[in-house]
Design an enzyme around this catalytic site. Structure first.
Site, mmCIF file in Angstrom:
data_model
loop_
_atom_site.group_PDB
_atom_site.id
_atom_site.type_symbol
_atom_site.label_atom_id
_atom_site.label_comp_id
_atom_site.label_asym_id
_atom_site.label_seq_id
_atom_site.Cartn_x
_atom_site.Cartn_y
_atom_site.Cartn_z
ATOM 1 N N CYS A 114 36.842 21.901 12.849
ATOM 2 C CA CYS A 114 36.954 21.195 14.127
ATOM 3 C C CYS A 114 38.243 20.382 14.189
ATOM 4 O O CYS A 114 38.892 20.302 15.241
ATOM 5 C CB CYS A 114 35.738 20.304 14.355
ATOM 6 S SG CYS A 114 34.231 21.220 14.746
ATOM 7 N N THR A 165 17.886 10.693 25.119
ATOM 8 C CA THR A 165 18.311 11.583 24.054
ATOM 9 C C THR A 165 17.271 12.682 23.885
ATOM 10 O O THR A 165 16.123 12.532 24.308
ATOM 11 C CB THR A 165 18.496 10.833 22.726
ATOM 12 O OG1 THR A 165 18.841 11.762 21.682
ATOM 13 C CG2 THR A 165 17.226 10.103 22.312
ATOM 14 N N ILE A 166 17.693 13.797 23.255
ATOM 15 C CA ILE A 166 16.751 14.888 22.969
ATOM 16 C C ILE A 166 16.453 14.946 21.468
ATOM 17 O O ILE A 166 15.894 15.918 20.981
ATOM 18 C CB ILE A 166 17.265 16.246 23.494
ATOM 19 C CG1 ILE A 166 18.767 16.457 23.207
ATOM 20 C CG2 ILE A 166 17.045 16.346 25.001
ATOM 21 C CD1 ILE A 166 19.126 16.805 21.844
ATOM 22 N N SER A 167 16.821 13.873 20.737
ATOM 23 C CA SER A 167 16.600 13.809 19.297
ATOM 24 C C SER A 167 15.647 12.664 18.950
ATOM 25 O O SER A 167 15.920 11.505 19.266
ATOM 26 C CB SER A 167 17.926 13.601 18.564
ATOM 27 O OG SER A 167 17.722 13.183 17.230
ATOM 28 N N LEU A 191 22.945 4.064 33.376
ATOM 29 C CA LEU A 191 22.260 5.222 32.791
ATOM 30 C C LEU A 191 23.203 5.885 31.810
ATOM 31 O O LEU A 191 24.347 6.200 32.163
ATOM 32 C CB LEU A 191 21.857 6.212 33.879
ATOM 33 C CG LEU A 191 21.396 7.596 33.389
ATOM 34 C CD1 LEU A 191 20.099 7.492 32.594
ATOM 35 C CD2 LEU A 191 21.241 8.565 34.564
ATOM 36 N N ILE A 210 23.449 9.246 29.703
ATOM 37 C CA ILE A 210 22.894 10.584 29.486
ATOM 38 C C ILE A 210 23.381 11.079 28.134
ATOM 39 O O ILE A 210 24.543 11.444 27.963
ATOM 40 C CB ILE A 210 23.325 11.554 30.607
ATOM 41 C CG1 ILE A 210 22.922 11.008 31.975
ATOM 42 C CG2 ILE A 210 22.704 12.928 30.378
ATOM 43 C CD1 ILE A 210 23.421 11.851 33.143
ATOM 44 N N GLY A 211 22.493 11.070 27.145
ATOM 45 C CA GLY A 211 22.860 11.425 25.782
ATOM 46 C C GLY A 211 23.326 10.192 25.035
ATOM 47 O O GLY A 211 24.524 9.993 24.823
ATOM 48 N N CYS A 212 22.393 9.342 24.614
ATOM 49 C CA CYS A 212 22.749 8.019 24.094
ATOM 50 C C CYS A 212 23.002 7.981 22.592
ATOM 51 O O CYS A 212 23.368 6.936 22.056
ATOM 52 C CB CYS A 212 21.661 7.008 24.455
ATOM 53 S SG CYS A 212 20.066 7.345 23.663
ATOM 54 N N SER A 266 31.323 10.510 18.417
ATOM 55 C CA SER A 266 32.236 11.110 19.388
ATOM 56 C C SER A 266 33.627 10.600 19.063
ATOM 57 O O SER A 266 33.803 9.725 18.207
ATOM 58 C CB SER A 266 31.833 10.740 20.828
ATOM 59 O OG SER A 266 31.758 9.334 20.987
#
Length: 395
Positions: free
Chosen positions: A366, A209-211, A184, A186-188, A150
């Site tokens: 980007c 995480t979703i990975s 917490l 959210i998205g570590c 990020s």
């Protein structure tokens, strides 16, 4: 900076390709649209587009952004300063000046993106599989030692590593972290914040995480610290936490899920707690998502505008602070590019030249997006209305 061998090889390749530049003139509508940004096809400036295959014109006209990106991946055109090309195109809003076929393609894309909820719980894991599971070798080579994916904070930094540490510490200070507090995330990601906050501020962190690739590496990096990393969607969370943080994850939530996201955070945050949201934003509300980015990089993502955020936060949270340092993302992306390009000789045995061009296009486009000021980077500090005391903003 990229090593001399890598740079010489790519420079030689560029010179060979430039000798193949097509003399076929672009359609007038493309030539005129590019001219609005001070860009020429086969011109002499470093940001001009050098066309090797005249079929690229039709792909750009009929498919817009998707055709532009795919024809670059397919080596149909080149540009010495790709980031500056995008800065100029985006600053001039060139896409608005394209003709009927491109506009029809854009209209169809807008309808597709907005009729359906593309960020449901079932679809939440798609971006993990598509992008974040690309390969830890790519991200370990490209990112700084903290593995922060990020925007860095460059106010007092002159290296990527320092900019990322300064960003992590700024977040900890904005959250007013105290030893023993529960946090917490959210998205570590790969555990950069969790590791830093637990080690330096003595807090306990639950990161989600979703990975799968991120979970595996984050657990390794946070071993021995009061950190738990789980593979799960934010909608499945329970309990309450002293502080909540979300860094670069909100872009994947989607407008249809904004109310659920903030209601979840409201439920999970203790009455005296603070919630820091770190997210990319756009300068004006838009229904569209760039179709190339959606297909090749961030599946089902959508950037919020200030209007959209304010509307969904209204009546739920108090905005204690809203900090914009979007120009720092330009520096961050170009630093990532230098790292990736330097590492490419070692990475190239696992990835082909089309992947290299895709990744180059991604990082440079980007960078141009943020340089044009279409892209913003916001940190919002939010609290519940009943929270006691004054909050003092930090920079």
């Amino acid at each position: 900076m990229a090593d001399s061998t890598s740079k010489v090889a790519h420079l030689k390749l560029s010179e060979e390709r430039l000798s193949q530049t097509q003399t076929v003139s672009p359609p007038a509508i493309l030539r005129e649209a590019a001219a609005l940004a001070g860009v020429e096809f086969n011109g002499d400036n470093s940001w001009d587009i050098q066309v090797f295959d005249s079929r690229a014109y039709r792909r750009i006209l009929t498919q817009g952004s998707l055709g532009f990106g795919e024809s670059y991946m397919d080596n149909m055109w080149e540009c010495h300063e790709l980031d500056e090309l995008f800065h100029r195109l985006l600053k001039a809003d060139v896409e608005k000046h394209l003709g009927g076929v491109a506009k029809l393609s854009l209209t169809i894309e807008i309808i597709r993106q907005n009729i359906f909820n593309r960020q449901t719980s079932k679809r939440a894991y798609e971006v993990g599989k598509k992008h974040y599971d690309t390969g830890n070798d790519i991200f370990q080579a490209m990112l700084d030692p903290t593995m922060s994916y990020s925007c860095g904070y460059w106010a007092n930094a002159d290296t990527l590593a320092q900019a990322q540490i300064d960003k992590l510490d700024l977040i900890c200070r904005k959250l007013m972290l105290k030893p023993g507090e529960s946090v917490l995330e959210i998205g570590c990601g790969w555990g950069s914040f969790a590791q830093y906050a637990a080690k330096n501020y003595g807090v306990e962190v639950l990161g989600i995480t979703i990975s799968k690739e991120q979970q595996t590496l984050a657990r390794e990096r946070c071993a021995g610290l009061p950190v738990t990393i789980e593979l799960m969607d934010y909608r499945d969370l329970e309990g309450q936490f002293d502080k909540i943080v979300s860094i670069g994850m909100f872009e994947h939530v989607g407008p249809k899920n904004y109310p659920v996201y903030f209601e979840s955070a409201l439920k999970l945050l203790k009455p005296e707690g603070l919630f820091l949201l770190h997210t990319i934003g756009i300068h004006a509300t838009s229904l569209k998502v760039d179709p190339w980015i959606d297909r090749y990089i961030f599946r089902n993502g959508k950037l919020p505008s200030a209007e959209e955020l304010a509307k969904v936060i209204n009546g739920r949270f108090v905005i204690e602070d809203w900090h914009n340092f979007g120009t720092d993302y330009d520096k961050t992306l170009m630093a990532w590019w230098e790292n990736f390009d330097t590492a490419w000789p070692a990475l190239s045995s696992n990835y082909d030249e089309r992947f290299y061009r895709m990744w180059k296009y991604y990082l440079h486009s980007c960078a141009g997006f943020f340089r044009s000021k279409q892209g913003q980077l916001w940190q919002l500090v939010l609290s519940k209305r009943g929270r006691e005391g004054e909050y003092r903003s930090l920079r």
